[in-house]
Enzyme design. Structure first.
Site, short mmCIF file in Angstrom:
data_model
loop_
_atom_site.label_atom_id
_atom_site.label_comp_id
_atom_site.label_asym_id
_atom_site.label_seq_id
_atom_site.Cartn_x
_atom_site.Cartn_y
_atom_site.Cartn_z
N ARG A 1 -0.09 -7.17 -7.04
CA ARG A 1 -0.34 -7.95 -5.82
C ARG A 1 -1.37 -9.03 -6.11
O ARG A 1 -2.27 -8.85 -6.92
CB ARG A 1 -0.87 -7.04 -4.70
CG ARG A 1 0.18 -6.20 -4.02
CD ARG A 1 -0.39 -5.41 -2.85
NE ARG A 1 -1.39 -4.47 -3.30
CZ ARG A 1 -2.70 -4.63 -3.21
NH1 ARG A 1 -3.21 -5.71 -2.64
NH2 ARG A 1 -3.52 -3.72 -3.66
N TYR B 1 7.13 -9.23 -7.78
CA TYR B 1 6.59 -7.90 -8.06
C TYR B 1 6.12 -7.15 -6.82
O TYR B 1 5.36 -7.69 -6.01
CB TYR B 1 5.41 -8.00 -9.05
CG TYR B 1 5.17 -6.71 -9.81
CD1 TYR B 1 5.86 -6.44 -10.99
CD2 TYR B 1 4.29 -5.73 -9.34
CE1 TYR B 1 5.67 -5.26 -11.68
CE2 TYR B 1 4.10 -4.54 -10.03
CZ TYR B 1 4.78 -4.31 -11.20
OH TYR B 1 4.60 -3.13 -11.90
N LYS C 1 3.99 -3.52 2.19
CA LYS C 1 2.64 -3.90 2.65
C LYS C 1 2.70 -5.03 3.68
O LYS C 1 1.93 -5.03 4.63
CB LYS C 1 1.77 -4.32 1.46
CG LYS C 1 1.71 -3.29 0.34
CD LYS C 1 0.97 -2.06 0.76
CE LYS C 1 1.08 -0.99 -0.26
NZ LYS C 1 0.14 -0.14 -0.75
N HIS D 1 -2.72 2.73 5.75
CA HIS D 1 -2.45 2.86 4.32
C HIS D 1 -2.74 4.31 3.92
O HIS D 1 -3.74 4.60 3.27
CB HIS D 1 -3.37 1.88 3.58
CG HIS D 1 -3.06 1.72 2.13
ND1 HIS D 1 -4.01 1.27 1.21
CD2 HIS D 1 -1.93 1.92 1.41
CE1 HIS D 1 -3.46 1.21 0.01
NE2 HIS D 1 -2.22 1.61 0.10
N SER E 1 -5.55 1.30 -3.21
CA SER E 1 -4.48 1.24 -4.20
C SER E 1 -4.94 1.87 -5.52
O SER E 1 -6.05 1.62 -5.99
CB SER E 1 -4.09 -0.22 -4.44
OG SER E 1 -3.66 -0.78 -3.22
N CYS F 1 -5.76 4.92 -6.17
CA CYS F 1 -6.87 5.87 -6.03
C CYS F 1 -6.40 7.27 -5.66
O CYS F 1 -7.18 8.08 -5.17
CB CYS F 1 -7.87 5.35 -5.01
SG CYS F 1 -8.78 3.91 -5.63
N ASP G 1 2.29 6.57 0.88
CA ASP G 1 1.59 5.27 0.91
C ASP G 1 1.27 4.75 2.31
O ASP G 1 0.24 4.13 2.50
CB ASP G 1 2.44 4.23 0.17
CG ASP G 1 1.65 3.00 -0.25
OD1 ASP G 1 0.53 3.17 -0.77
OD2 ASP G 1 2.13 1.87 -0.04
N ARG H 1 5.06 0.64 -12.81
CA ARG H 1 5.44 1.43 -11.63
C ARG H 1 6.82 2.04 -11.79
O ARG H 1 7.68 1.50 -12.50
CB ARG H 1 5.46 0.54 -10.38
CG ARG H 1 4.11 -0.08 -10.05
CD ARG H 1 3.50 0.52 -8.84
NE ARG H 1 2.11 0.13 -8.65
CZ ARG H 1 1.34 0.65 -7.72
NH1 ARG H 1 1.80 1.55 -6.88
NH2 ARG H 1 0.08 0.28 -7.61
P1 GTP Z 1 -0.97 2.99 -5.00
O1 GTP Z 1 0.44 3.42 -5.17
O2 GTP Z 1 -1.36 1.79 -5.76
O3 GTP Z 1 -1.36 2.84 -3.56
O4 GTP Z 1 -1.89 4.15 -5.68
P2 GTP Z 1 -2.11 5.66 -5.22
O5 GTP Z 1 -3.23 5.70 -4.23
O6 GTP Z 1 -0.84 6.27 -4.84
O7 GTP Z 1 -2.69 6.32 -6.56
P3 GTP Z 1 -1.98 7.32 -7.58
O8 GTP Z 1 -1.79 8.68 -6.98
O9 GTP Z 1 -0.80 6.67 -8.17
O10 GTP Z 1 -3.11 7.44 -8.68
C1 GTP Z 1 -3.62 6.30 -9.33
C2 GTP Z 1 -4.36 6.68 -10.58
O11 GTP Z 1 -5.42 7.57 -10.27
C3 GTP Z 1 -3.46 7.36 -11.60
O12 GTP Z 1 -3.75 6.88 -12.88
C4 GTP Z 1 -3.84 8.80 -11.46
O13 GTP Z 1 -3.65 9.48 -12.68
C5 GTP Z 1 -5.31 8.76 -11.05
N1 GTP Z 1 -5.67 9.91 -10.19
C6 GTP Z 1 -4.99 10.37 -9.11
N2 GTP Z 1 -5.56 11.48 -8.58
C7 GTP Z 1 -6.66 11.71 -9.34
C8 GTP Z 1 -7.68 12.71 -9.31
O14 GTP Z 1 -7.70 13.61 -8.47
N3 GTP Z 1 -8.65 12.62 -10.26
C9 GTP Z 1 -8.66 11.63 -11.20
N4 GTP Z 1 -9.66 11.62 -12.08
N5 GTP Z 1 -7.70 10.69 -11.27
C10 GTP Z 1 -6.72 10.72 -10.36
C1 SPV Z 2 -0.65 -0.97 -3.71
O1 SPV Z 2 -1.14 -1.90 -4.35
O2 SPV Z 2 -1.29 -0.36 -2.83
C2 SPV Z 2 0.73 -0.52 -4.00
C3 SPV Z 2 1.52 -1.35 -4.89
O3 SPV Z 2 1.20 0.47 -3.47
S1 SPV Z 2 2.23 -2.66 -4.06
O4 SPV Z 2 3.49 -2.22 -3.49
O5 SPV Z 2 2.44 -3.68 -5.08
O6 SPV Z 2 1.39 -3.15 -3.00
MN MN Z 3 1.10 5.34 -4.68
#
Ligand code: GTP
Ligand code: SPV
Ligand code: MN
Length: 600
Positions: A69, A209, A218, A238, A260, A262, A285, A377
């Site tokens: 983004r 993307y 979003k 979110h 994002s 996290c 999400d 992704r």
């Molecule tokens: P978006 O799809 O961008 O909104 O991200 P998300 O909030 O869905 O995050 P996601 O669950 O994909 O995790 C993002 C990164 O954080 C990955 O590299 C995970 O491995 C890492 N991660 C997720 N949960 C944890 C956790 O509990 N501890 C740690 N240390 N890392 C984590």
């Molecule tokens: C985020 O950035 O929070 C995502 C990826 O989930 S995107 O769909 O590119 O916004």
């Molecule tokens: Mn996600």
């Protein structure tokens, strides 16, 4: 053509401007999906993965100038600048159209314009909203097939009704007859992701993307929907949504807002390490939440698929995501194995001996660089997740009993903290901060305030958004409101390593949250909120040394006091739009911290 005169008129007006070679109305069929995959293979956009290893799946690499983004080029074009507020980029709607019209004029030459009717939420459900995306990207068409409910059945429900208008172009016309296309057409120089909240329009130019291009996500389900939610008294957030069942079979639902990259996708489908407990996924999400006739808050997941961060995903860290992406999946910007499967950092303990990296270069473990882009992704149907909840498509939604807010904070913020009230929880959401990630272009690891994880996604003035949250709470029966919590999986020790193991072990925190809601969990009052009472967080079988647990749960008075000037500066941005209730909470926090500080 449709039965909707406004839609037909708009499509024909946009086609006149964009000058595509052809206009195709998407029917949403699986034959159409397969056609898109084929078009992408033919043009060099996609490689079909090995049918035995990864059935019905493709591998795509984007242009290195189009990997995430672009917040810098994302605009809220409300009539009044004040409505966009201090945290959004604002542009005058008429001036924006004057910039965009020349860019969109002829922008689809040599390409096909696809008309994608989509429904965010189960088709025909009273909470679902319909949008139509016009795009010149087959990648977007295929991805929208996965991420939203699309096609003729949406038009049937739309009838003569209202819809959100989304115009998208990769901004790369093929000017000359027979000009060869690039594998990932985009506009490396010019990108605009523009939202017109009053007229419910989106115009996205130059990027193909993720959130820049899949406009249902979003742009619609958060930026436009947040404005509708403000006007109509609901919440577009979110947030992931999960179901948690205790060993006695009692089920509750929790929503959680993390910025994002996290941890939303991971938490939504985690495998609990606490014996006898079960987690199910409703969404990973976005949550749309409305009050039911019974005074409780109900949430639906408006999406149909997962667009998840690939690196770090493994059978160990996220078993259910790995199962969900075994087939029918689009992979973008990860690495390719010699036998046409995919790989990314940490997918397996030992990397394959040879790969082609996301930049198309040969890669070996000795290369000394990452093989996948950090924002690589996967895009997979939600229905393929082994722990998808039975209720995930229930148009009524699920009753939310707790909402978590959490960021990526190496210091200060403890593992879990329960708010004292809805107003206090709103305060905790409003002062959330987090280190930036690769999900957006720009610096990674920079600490910034990201209220409610909505900084890049709130379609109006953030001060009014805080006010909306307070109003929602004030109108509701406090006994029926979800309880609010703050969590942080990312606190680090002096050695720079995470103190808390995270992932499946986060079920221990979810268990405590469940028990707080059920009235059985014990807490102690601290100046920042309620933390688990000694012994109330289930740590049985966990190999975290007590000294690390002390650090991860520590309420560091000095460190909190040291944060207050930054919080005050953050609040000053909102001027008179900062609700009095939040000013009161900040003053009360300061007083409690000073009282505790004086005692030390
Ligand atoms: P978006 O799809 O961008 O909104 O991200 P998300 O909030 O869905 O995050 P996601 O669950 O994909 O995790 C993002 C990164 O954080 C990955 O590299 C995970 O491995 C890492 N991660 C997720 N949960 C944890 C956790 O509990 N501890 C740690 N240390 N890392 C984590
Ligand atoms: C985020 O950035 O929070 C995502 C990826 O989930 S995107 O769909 O590119 O916004
Ligand atoms: Mn996600």
């Amino acid at each position: 053509m449709s039965k909707n005169k406004q839609l037909d008129a708009w499509v024909s007006e946009m086609a006149t401007m964009c000058q595509p070679d052809a206009v195709v109305w998407c029917d949403g069929s699986s034959a159409e999906y397969d056609r898109m995959l084929h078009v992408m293979e033919q043009s060099g956009t996609a490689i079909r993965l090995d049918e035995g290893k990864r059935p019905h799946s493709i591998y795509v690499r984007s242009d290195p100038a189009d990997v995430a983004r672009v917040e810098e080029f994302t605009f809220i074009c409300s009539m009044s600048k004040d409505d966009a507020g201090p945290t959004n980029n604002w542009k005058d709607p008429a001036e924006t159209k004057a910039i965009l019209t020349p860019l969109f004029t002829g922008c689809m030459k040599g390409r096909t314009l696809y008309v994608i009717p989509y429904s965010m939420g189960p088709i025909g459900s009273p909470i679902a909203k319909i949008g139509v995306e016009l795009t010149d990207s087959p990648y977007v068409v295929a991805s929208m097939h996965i991420m939203a409910r699309v096609g003729t059945k949406v038009l049937d429900v739309l009838g003569e009704g209202e819809f959100v208008r989304g115009l998208h172009s990769v901004g790369a016309p093929l000017e000359k007859d027979g000009q060869p296309d690039t594998p990932w057409p985009c506009n490396a120089k010019t990108k605009y992701i523009c939202h017109f909240p009053e007229t419910r329009e989106i115009m996205s130019y130059g990027s193909g993307y993720g959130g820049n291009a899949l406009l249902g996500k979003k742009c619609h389900a958060l930026r436009i929907a947040s404005v509708q939610a403000r006007d109509e008294g609901w919440l577009a957030e979110h947030m992931l949504i999960l179901g948690i069942t205790n060993p006695e079979g009692v089920k509750k639902y929790i929503a959680a807002a993390f910025p994002s990259a996290c941890g939303k996708t991971n938490l939504a489908m985690l495998q609990p390490t606490v014996p006898g407990w079960k987690i199910e996924t409703i969404g990973d999400d976005i949550a749309w939440m409305k009050f039911g006739a019974d005074g409780h808050l109900y949430a639906i997941n408006p999406e149909f698929g997962f667009f998840g961060v690939a690196p770090g995903t493994s059978l160990k860290s996220n078993f259910n995501a790995m199962k969900a992406i075994e087939r029918n999946t689009i992979f973008t910007n990860c690495a390719l194995t010699p036998d046409r499967d995919i790989w990314w950092e940490e997918m397996t303990d030992t990397p394959p001996a040879e790969l082609t990296d996301w930049l198309r270069r040969p890669w070996t473990p000795a290369s000394g660089r990452k093989t996948a882009h950090p924002n690589a992704r996967f895009c997979a149907p939600a229905s393929q997740c082994p722990v998808i909840s039975r209720e995930w498509e229930d148009p009524k939604g699920v009753r939310i009993d707790a909402i978590l807010f959490g960021g990526r904070r190496a210091t200060v913020v403890p593992l879990v903290n329960e708010a004292l009230s809805w107003q206090h929880g709103t305060f905790l959401g409003s002062i959330m901060s987090s280190e930036t990630t690769a999900a957006a272009a720009g610096a990674v690891g920079a600490l910034r305030f990201d209220p409610f994880a909505m900084l890049p996604f709130c379609g109006y003035h953030m001060g009014d958004y805080f006010g909306h949250w307070l109003k929602i709470g004030a109108k509701a029966d406090p006994a029926r409101l979800p309880r609010l919590f703050n969590v942080n999986w990312f606190r680090k020790g002096a050695d720079g390593k995470f103190l808390w193991p995270g992932y499946g072990e986060n079920s221990r925190v979810l268990k405590w949250v469940f028990e707080r809601v059920a009235g059985t969990g014990k807490a102690v009052d601290t100046p920042i909120g309620r933390l688990p009472a000694p012994g109330s967080l289930d740590l049985a079988g966990l190999s975290v040394p007590p000294s690390a647990m002390d650090q991860v749960l520590k309420v560091d008075i000095e460190a909190w006091l040291a944060e207050l000037p930054a919080v005050r500066a953050h609040y000053e941005k909102f001027g008179d739009k900062l609700p009095q209730g939040l000013k009161d909470e900040l003053a009360a926090l300061e007083k409690r911290l000073q009282g505790a500080g004086a005692k030390v």
